[in-house]
Structure formats: structure tokens, C-alpha cells
Design an enzyme around this catalytic site. Structure first.
Site, PDB file in Angstrom:
ATOM      1  N   GLU A  51       0.588  -1.132  -0.046  1.00  0.00           N
ATOM      2  CA  GLU A  51      -0.049   0.080   0.118  1.00  0.00           C
ATOM      3  C   GLU A  51       0.732   1.152   0.119  1.00  0.00           C
ATOM      4  O   GLU A  51       0.262   1.980  -0.470  1.00  0.00           O
ATOM      5  CB  GLU A  51      -1.045  -0.146   1.036  1.00  0.00           C
ATOM      6  CG  GLU A  51      -2.246  -0.890   1.088  1.00  0.00           C
ATOM      7  CD  GLU A  51      -1.770  -2.169   0.771  1.00  0.00           C
ATOM      8  OE1 GLU A  51      -2.503  -2.925  -0.127  1.00  0.00           O
ATOM      9  OE2 GLU A  51      -0.769  -2.807   1.318  1.00  0.00           O
ATOM     10  N   GLN A  53      -7.134  -2.176  -1.032  1.00  0.00           N
ATOM     11  CA  GLN A  53      -8.316  -3.374  -1.152  1.00  0.00           C
ATOM     12  C   GLN A  53      -9.227  -3.451   0.134  1.00  0.00           C
ATOM     13  O   GLN A  53     -10.296  -3.727   0.047  1.00  0.00           O
ATOM     14  CB  GLN A  53      -7.574  -4.731  -1.380  1.00  0.00           C
ATOM     15  CG  GLN A  53      -8.456  -5.669  -1.941  1.00  0.00           C
ATOM     16  CD  GLN A  53      -7.431  -6.899  -2.178  1.00  0.00           C
ATOM     17  OE1 GLN A  53      -7.078  -7.721  -1.498  1.00  0.00           O
ATOM     18  NE2 GLN A  53      -6.982  -6.952  -3.577  1.00  0.00           N
ATOM     19  N   HIS A  99     -10.857  -9.275  11.395  1.00  0.00           N
ATOM     20  CA  HIS A  99     -10.193  -7.915  11.326  1.00  0.00           C
ATOM     21  C   HIS A  99      -9.604  -7.538  10.171  1.00  0.00           C
ATOM     22  O   HIS A  99      -9.727  -6.229   9.641  1.00  0.00           O
ATOM     23  CB  HIS A  99      -9.190  -7.895  12.747  1.00  0.00           C
ATOM     24  CG  HIS A  99      -8.328  -6.606  12.478  1.00  0.00           C
ATOM     25  ND1 HIS A  99      -8.753  -5.453  12.824  1.00  0.00           N
ATOM     26  CD2 HIS A  99      -7.016  -6.376  12.257  1.00  0.00           C
ATOM     27  CE1 HIS A  99      -7.951  -4.358  12.456  1.00  0.00           C
ATOM     28  NE2 HIS A  99      -6.719  -4.868  12.210  1.00  0.00           N
TER      29      HIS A  99
END
Length: 958
Positions: free
Chosen positions: A674, A696, A743
Site C-alpha cells: 500500500e 483493497q 479484522h
């Protein structure tokens, strides 16, 4: 031996003593002549580099002096790193530079280049013999690392020639027009043991196997990108001498035991290419001071006129002696003084500082192509990679959209340079940038970036060299930064290699930390002074006088900038943070609609296969976003969508079909990192593109948040609006009721985004909001340079029903272009739904909370309670006016926040109510302060329809 310099006073005294002790040269040489050992510099160039270095050194001392009596708020900490002046000299003043905080000498030299005050080198006495052209189809008997300039079986391997007209190419056997060497010294390409993608077997990995037409990139045919800064015309690249030089490894850092042998290649043959000279009168601005006034045009073996001010003495026997003039004193307002004024303004936080206007001390100036950056632990490197990728894409033919503002272009063959310190090698952002550059090179994409690692020996023995040399796909160069001639030669070769091949390289530049534990005997300023004296260009006393004269000059400038105004109001501070021009944004949306319905109607119909989305029936949230992305790409030719797996539609299918419609150059996958995804967006925005990266899952964003906080959101703030990085970051966000994926796929924390000044955070809940909100974000990015985060509630992507299965009330028709202007959603405006009488209760929510709140409101309506449900739609800035109006209408407010109680959106809503004097009742329903667990357990910590209904009843019972 001088060592362990710890104070500015020691540094100054010892340098002055050493300069005075250098004495006079045995034989005086003209400044127009090259170094006597055949080095790459003339005396005039070496003197200009010395001036840049001493100006940087004195700025360090001035910063300490100002700080000593409370007037200086930052120092440049460049002492010992002045070798980076040679890197600047080896580049063009139009090459975009992203610099770390020890770049004082680079900045000073870049200012001199831009002013035309850095002298060009005279042509060599004997033109170099052109290297024989290599047969691209011939096998090369070499190691996998062999490349241009690499010695193979005792002879240098020939570099395949570039196509005629391309940067660095030779025409009819003449040297390259840009001065780019055809070979590179002390360089290696790693990770290329196998065939490089896009190359044929046996071809050097330094040149991809391609037709000459594919390799040809003439500047005249390339369409240059459009940055948001005014960039001067390209200047000539530095010329290199026709000589073979001994290569040197970085010296061991004193006291650290660092391995000096960082490159196994001890000597390599390097060819030299040069460009025709430009006269000073042809290229210099009026009033600029040039060292060329001291050069002899005939230097290099040909007869020429005497140097300016030279005298001729004739003895009794008739012998004539030419007297070379002394060095001129620094001009009071030359380019170095101007650069020093810039830096000193930053140190004292002057509002007239050209980069940040007193908001931050950094190196940046649009007309010098120096991009301001916070440069915290190499956080600017991912942007540099993105800028390189975008420049290469734009060079290959991208065009601006109709109606785009006319802006100056980066040169078609620009090289991006970014510098960082040796400690940053260990930082995740640097690792990400180097990895991404190598990854794209491995896949065959070109990224013309020169990384410069300035190594002062603070890392473990040999670690920096080992790390940099092992990066696959990145060519390695090394030089001792305390040796200005070597640094210039190697930096010029590295820059020329990157410029010609459009591939990444790293220059490992030795340095020394002088105001710390560094070895003052390796002081680069003193080394350059010794070079000038031993080469016969100047005496020690002359250089000391020059040092003192410049010192007094900087003292005078420092006293002047102290009287300049400071920022004195909050309005002044935030003026350039994130300007909002809603009328222009609204007009941009209307103009896009007019193009889609008018001249672009045919292309739009073709892109949608003859059936535009407004004719396909009700759409889901995901389908509406997909259609809006397609419309955006039709309207913005420089818009690009990229991220993890987006080419195949992404994890949620939102980008499905876009690659087929718009091609791999505009819709492409990235490495699964990222930080790199956002860095590519930052660089693309800086280059004038409209990037739309996809993250994403929201949980994946947190490892890369500083690219938004420290880099994206600060660009306008640190450049007074001279640079922008428009971007719309799409993120699959928030949590689903079933906790699928746990999570990692259900993160509901957005506090870090709401805390970033100037960031726009959008959360569409319904399909008929998603498309217009996305159009607003794209228009704001284009018009205002806004950085927008578009949070897409993943739980609602495919939702169709609201109250009962099959009712289809969570789908919506896609608006035809003629209705876009009427359905425009301005930034910071909420949407209100009335249920029943809408007079008893106000529910304020967003995202998935909208659907749950509408269901709860329907239940309450059956009990006789009228509610109004407020969909915030924008989390930053919050629609405060709408919040207050709707809260006051009922006097009872229930805040439904699907993020967490601590740091959640609900805290901001309640604070807005309190700040504006709301006196009614209020209650909050929010997620627990917990990570989202896996499976049904998620329901225990997330907001539910039942919790909303019960919260409303409790509030009404008060």
C-alpha cells in the site's frame, strides 16, 4: 589529524586554519582549463562547486548562530554532505529533485544552474573515438551483470546504440546531443541472472530487446507531461572528458569499520559524449554572474584569446609571460547569495520564504524543479518512483483532457532524482520504493529515477553497500562524496545512464557527519579547496578570503531576513492547506456532463458497448461506482486506476471491465504494497495525471498512512500551492455484519483519516449518491488539487434490498449525463430522509449505519415516532450546518456511529453540536473499542439495528 568535530565553532576555526595552511600553487593555471590529471571538471566548474559547498557550510553555521539567540528554528545539517553539489551539477536544472534535509549544497548549485551561472566545459582536445556498435542479435560472452562499460574478458562490452533522436543517442557517429555517456562506470545490474523480461537471449540486460523504432523516443515527438509548477527550459547536460579514470570504492568511515570494498570492479573503461557548447551570452539571463567570464575559449589545445584581465610581461630576452588574474570575490547578489537567502528565510520562518512561506524549513522551489518534501526517513521515495513512472507514461504519448489548463511541461527525457541518508535504507518506505522500482523494471516498465544515498557511515559495517547493491533491477554506482571530481564524474555517468535507458539506478555517495562524530580530515569542503590549490587554480589565502567574504555576506542576509514578516494569523497559515472552490467544482461537473452528452457521446456509447449504464436498470453500489469510474476515465484522458488486482476487477469486482475498455496503461496492477500504491498516486498527481488508486481493505491502509498524512496532504502546504498532487483513493471500508474475514477485512477505524488536515473523506451509502460523490471528488482533485479518500462500505457493495427481501429499494437508476449537474453533491453536504412525521427524533449516521437506521426508523414509525435520518456522506469536512439544522428541528439527536466509541466519527458530531450551542438531548450508539472478531462474534462489537432502536427508545423516554 582533525577529528571528532562537535561544535560549529570548532568546525569553522579548523577549516579556516586548514585553508590558510594550503599556501599558494606551484604553478598557476587558467580556470578555463581542465583538471591537470584529466579529470572531468574545469577550474571554473570546480570553483563553482566550491562556492556551492562553502555557501552550504556557512548556512549551517548561520543556522546555529540564529538558533543561539532564539531566532532560528531549524538548521540544514548539511556539513559533511556537501558532495551532493556534484550530483546537482551532473543533472539538469529541469530534472525534478526530491531532496532530504542535508541537501544545502545541492540546492545552492541547482540555483546557480538555473541562473546560468554554472560554467559549461570546453570540448576535449581530441574527440573520443566512437565505440563500435554492438549487434543486438549477437550473443554476449559475459556474466549476467554485464552491461555498458562493464569489462568482459578484458575488454569493455559495447552498449547497444540508442535510436537516432533518442536521449543519449549518437547521430552519424557524433557524440550524444545530451552529453550522456555511452557507458557507465562502477555499475552493476543485480538480479538479472536469467533473461530480462522483454529481452532476447544473450542481449545485455542494460538494453531491452526491441526494434529501433521501439527504442526511439525523440523529444520532438513525445508529448510531455504537465506538472503544476512552472519549469524552465531544459539546459545542457554536463559534458565529460575523453579519458579513462581509475574507479575508487567508498573509503572506510572513520571509527565505524565500514567495509570499503563495496564494488568488486576496480577499473572500467568509459567513453565520453558531449554536446555543443552554448555561449554565455546566448544562454544566461540578464545580470547573472558566470564563471565562464574567466575561461579561455581555446582551452583544450586550440589557440584562443587571453583570459579577461590577464596581463603580459616581456623580459629582457623577449620572452612573454601571461599573468593569470586572481579569483574575483563573490558577487553580492549572485545565485549562491539568492539560494542562501531562500534557506535563511526558511530557518527564521519568514513568510517570504519561496517554498513553504514560513510554514516549514525545507528545500523546495518550483522554478528550480525542487519539489518540497518533509523527507522524514525517506517517505518521499515512493512519490519519486510514482513520478518517474508517470513521466515515462506521459512521454510516450498521453494527452491532457479538453479544457485542461495550460501548464509548462517537464522535459520529455527528465530524470527524477531523490536523495536520502544511510539510516533511511532500513526504513520501510525506502525498502518499498526500491522494491517497486525494481519490480516494474523486472516487468519491463521504465522508471527513470536516480536514487542518491548519502552515506555518512552511521550504519553497520558494509550494510548500506550490501543492501543497495543487492536490489534487483536497480543499477548501482558509487563515489566518494568528499572527492568532488570523482563525485561529479560518477554522478554524471549515473544520470546519463538513467536518462538514456529510462531505468532506475542508485548512487551510493560517501559523506561524513561533521557536527557529530565525523572525521574532519575528510571534510569535503577542505578536499575541494585542496583540489583547487594543487591544480593551480587558487591559493589557500584566496579561498579563505572567499570563505570569509561569503560568510559576511550571509551574515548581512541573515540580519535582513530577520526583519521580514512572519505568519501572524491562522488564516495565513492554512491559506494554502486545502483551498475549496465549490462553484468551480460544480462547474467542472456540469462541463463533464456536457462533454458526455455532446462531443463525447459516441465514445461513451462505444465504451459501454452501446448500452450506457442509465439504460441498464437499477444498479447496486458497486455497479454504480464502476460506471462512474468509466465515465471519469472517458472524461479525463490522464486518469488512471491501479492497485491490487484491479486489472481483473479487484477483490470486490468494482473495477471489472475497465482494463478491457481503457487498456493496460490506464488500468493496471501494482505490487501488493500500500505504501507503493499511494506513492505511485502521489507521483502521478505531481506529474499532472489524475490517479485513482485502490486500497483493497481499510486495514491495509494503516501501514501506509504517512503517505497520506506526511506527503499527500502537505504538498500544497509546503509549496504555497506551487505543486499539487491531486488524487482520489478508493478504499473498501467498514465492517460487515457477519464478520467475514475477521479484522483484516472488517476494519472500522477511520480516526487517522479525519485527523489529517485538508483531507476530503467521502462515504457513499446509496448507489444514487456514490456516482455523483465520486464525480465531485474527481472534479475537486482536478480543480483544487484535492486529496480525497473515497470510503466504500464493503457490506453494501451488492446490497439490493432495504426493508424486505426482494424490495430492491437499495438499488438506484444511474443518472444520464443531462442530470449530473442537477444531482451534483457538493463536498460537506448531507442527505436527509424523513420517516413518518419526522418531528420526534433526528438520527445522524453514515455508511452502513444509514441502511440500519432507516430500518430502525421504520420500526419506530410503527410505534408512532417520526424520525429524520441524516446521512452525513462526508466525514471530512463534516456537514456541520446540516447537522445543526436537523438536530434543532427535533431537539433529540441519536448519533449512530459504526466506527469505535473512542476516536470515532460520533465524537466529531457531538463536538460540533456542543460547539454551536445545541441544548437538546443527545445519545450515541457506536461500535465497541475492539477489533472486529471473526464470524458471528462480530455482532457483539458492531452497531446493529436492534441497538439503534433501543437507543432511540431510551432517548425518547427522557
Amino acid at each position: 589529524m582533525l577529528s571528532d568535530v562537535t561544535t560549529p565553532h570548532d568546525l569553522d576555526d579548523r577549516l579556516r586554519a586548514e585553508l590558510a595552511a594550503l599556501g599558494a600553487p606551484e604553478k598557476r593555471r587558467d580556470l578555463g582549463e581542465r583538471l591537470p590529471d584529466g579529470g572531468p571538471l574545469t577550474g571554473a566548474q570546480a570553483l563553482a562547486l566550491f562556492d556551492a559547498q562553502l555557501t552550504s557550510r556557512l548556512l549551517d553555521l548561520a543556522g546555529q548562530w540564529l538558533h543561539g539567540f532564539g531566532e532560528g528554528y531549524h538548521t540544514i545539517e548539511s556539513a559533511g554532505h556537501e558532495g551532493n553539489a556534484a550530483v546537482a551539477a551532473a543533472l539538469r536544472p529541469t530534472d525534478p529533485a526530491l531532496l532530504h534535509h542535508r541537501s544545502g549544497a545541492f540546492y545552492c548549485l541547482r540555483a546557480a544552474q538555473a541562473a546560468g551561472a554554472f560554467p559549461t566545459a570546453p570540448p576535449p582536445a581530441v574527440p573520443p573515438t566512437p565505440a563500435p556498435e554492438a549487434d543486438p542479435d549477437a550473443a554476449v560472452d559475459a556474466s549476467p551483470d554485464a552491461g555498458p562499460g562493464t569489462v568482459v574478458n578484458g575488454s569493455p562490452s559495447a552498449a547497444p546504440p540508442a535510436a537516432a533522436g533518442s536521449p543519449g543517442s549518437a547521430v552519424d557517429g557524433s557524440p550524444a546531443a545530451d552529453g550522456s555517456p555511452g557507458t557507465a562506470a562502477r555499475a552493476e545490474v543485480h538480479g538479472s541472472s536469467g533473461a530480462v523480461p522483454g529481452t532476447s537471449s544473450g542481449v545485455s540486460p542494460d538494453e531491452p530487446a526491441a526494434s529501433s523504432a521501439q527504442r526511439a523516443t525523440p523529444a520532438s515527438s513525445a508529448v510531455a507531461p504537465a506538472p503544476s509548477a512552472v519549469i524552465p527550459d531544459p539546459a545542457a547536460a554536463p559534458a565529460l572528458p575523453a579519458a579513462v579514470h581509475e574507479s575508487h570504492d567508498l573509503p572506510a568511515q572513520r571509527g565505524t569499520g565500514q567495509d570499503a570494498h563495496i564494488n568488486p570492479t576496480s577499473q572500467e573503461q568509459r567513453s565520453t559524449l558531449r554536446e555543443p557548447e552554448r555561449s554565455w551570452n546566448e544562454s544566461a539571463p540578464i545580470g547573472a554572474v558566470s564563471y565562464q567570464d574567466l575561461e579561455r575559449p581555446g582551452a583544450g589545445g586550440e589557440a584562443g584569446s587571453l583570459p579577461v584581465g590577464a596581463s603580459i610581461m616581456v623580459d629582457a630576452d623577449g620572452g612573454a609571460t601571461v599573468g593569470v588574474p586572481d579569483l574575483p570575490p563573490p558577487a553580492p547578489d549572485d545565485a549562491f547569495a539568492a539560494a542562501a537567502r531562500d534557506v535563511l528565510r526558511g530557518i527564521v520562518a519568514s513568510a517570504e520564504e519561496p517554498a513553504a512561506g514560513g510554514r516549514q524549513k525545507l528545500f523546495g522551489r518550483a522554478d528550480l524543479a525542487v519539489v518540497p518534501t518533509a523527507a522524514s526517513a525517506g517517505s518521499h521515495l515512493p512519490r519519486a518512483v510514482g513520478l518517474g513512472l508517470a513521466l515515462e507514461r506521459l512521454r510516450r504519448g498521453a494527452r491532457p483532457a479538453d479544457g485542461e489548463p495550460e501548464v509548462a511541461a517537464w522535459p520529455a527525457d527528465a530524470v527524477v532524482v531523490c536523495s536520502f541518508g544511510d539510516a533511511s535504507v532500513n526504513h520501510a518506505t525506502v525498502t518499498a520504493a526500491l522494491n517497486t522500482a525494481g519490480w516494474y523494471d523486472h516487468t519491463g516498465l521504465r522508471i527513470p529515477v536516480l536514487f542518491v544515498c548519502e552515506d555518512s557511515g552511521g550504519s553497520a559495517d558494509g550494510w548500506v553497500a550490501t543492501t543497495l547493491r543487492s536490489r534487483p533491477g536497480i543499477r548501482y554506482f558509487a563515489a566518494d562524496g568528499t572527492d568532488v571530481a570523482e563525485s561529479y564524474r560518477v554522478a554524471a555517468e549515473a544520470a546519463a545512464w538513467v536518462r538514456r535507458h529510462r531505468r532506475p539506478a542508485v548512487l551510493h555517495l560517501g559523506a561524513v557527519r561533521l557536527m557529530g562524530q565525523g572525521d574532519a580530515a575528510r571534510d569535503p569542503l577542505l578536499a575541494t579547496a585542496r583540489l583547487l590549490v594543487t591544480s593551480g587554480y587558487a591559493g589557500g589565502e584566496e579561498l579563505l578570503s572567499r570563505y570569509d567574504e561569503r560568510g559576511w555576506q550571509l551574515r548581512r542576509i541573515a540580519e535582513e531576513v530577520l526583519d521580514e514578516p512572519k505568519l501572524t494569523s491562522a488564516v495565513e497559515v492554512v491559506r494554502e492547506l486545502a483551498p475549496r472552490r465549490p462553484v468551480r467544482v460544480s462547474r467542472a461537473v456540469a462541463d463533464a456532463a456536457a462533454r458526455a452528452a455532446g462531443p463525447g457521446a459516441g465514445a461513451r456509447a462505444e465504451a459501454f458497448g452501446g448500452k450506457p449504464p442509465e439504460l441498464t436498470g437499477p444498479l447496486t453500489l458497486a455497479q454504480s461506482i464502476n460506471a462512474a469510474l468509466a465515465d471519469g476515465m472517458l472524461d479525463h484522458p490522464q486518469m488512471a486506476v491501479f492497485g491490487r488486482d484491479v486489472a481483473a476487477g479487484g477483490a470486490h469486482g468494482v473495477t471489472e471491465g475497465l482494463r478491457d475498455r481503457f487498456g493496460a496503461a490506464r488500468v493496471f496492477d501494482t505490487p501488493r504494497d500500500e505504501t507503493s500504491i499511494l506513492g505511485l498516486g502521489l507521483g502521478a498527481g505531481l506529474a499532472g495525471m489524475l490517479p485513482v488508486p485502490e486500497i483493497q481493505y481499510l486495514a491495509y491502509l494503516h501501514s501506509a498512512e504517512d503517505q497520506l498524512r506526511g506527503e499527500a496532504a502537505t504538498m500544497r502546504f509546503f509549496s504555497r500551492g506551487a505543486f499539487r498532487n491531486p488524487m482520489v483513493v478508493r478504499v473498501a471500508a467498514l465492517a460487515g455484519e457477519d464478520g467475514l474475514g475477521g479484522h483484516a477485512r472488517n476494519d472500522n477505524s477511520v480516526a487517522v483519516l479525519r485527523d489529517v488536515p485538508g483531507l476530503v473523506v467521502a462515504v457513499p451509502a446509496r448507489p444514487d449518491d456514490a456516482a455523483p460523490m465520486l464525480r465531485t471528488c474527481l472534479a475537486a482533485a482536478r480543480v483544487d488539487g484535492s486529496v480525497c479518500v473515497f470510503l466504500e462500505p464493503a457490506a453494501l457493495y451488492d446490497a439490493r434490498d432495504l426493508y424486505a427481501d426482494g424490495d430492491g429499494e437499495w438499488t438506484a437508476e444511474y443518472a444520464e449525463p443531462g442530470a449530473w449537474a442537477d444531482r451534483h453533491v457538493p463536498i460537506g453536504r448531507a442527505r436527509v430522509y424523513g420517516i413518518g412525521s419526522a418531528e420526534d427524533l433526528t438520527i445522524i449516521t453514515f455508511g452502513g449505519g444509514v441502511r440500519m437506521s432507516l430500518r430502525a426508523a421504520a420500526t419506530l414509525a410503527a410505534e408512532g415516532v417520526g424520525s429524520r435520518v441524516v446521512d452525513l456522506r462526508w466525514l471530512a469536512p463534516l456537514p456541520v450546518a446540516d447537522i445543526i439544522r436537523e438536530a434543532s428541528a427535533t431537539g433529540r439527536v441519536l448519533v449512530v456511529d459504526e466506527t469505535r466509541r473512542s476516536g470515532g466519527v460520533g465524537e466529531g458530531v457531538l463536538s460540533a453540536l456542543v460547539d454551536t450551542g445545541y441544548v437538546g438531548a443527545a445519545r450515541r450508539v457506536a461500535g465497541l473499542d475492539s477489533f472486529v472478531p471473526l464470524g458471528p462474534a462480530a455482532r457483539q462489537v458492531l452497531v446493529s439495528e436492534e441497538a439503534i432502536t433501543q437507543g432511540a427508545r431510551t432517548l425518547l423516554a427522557r
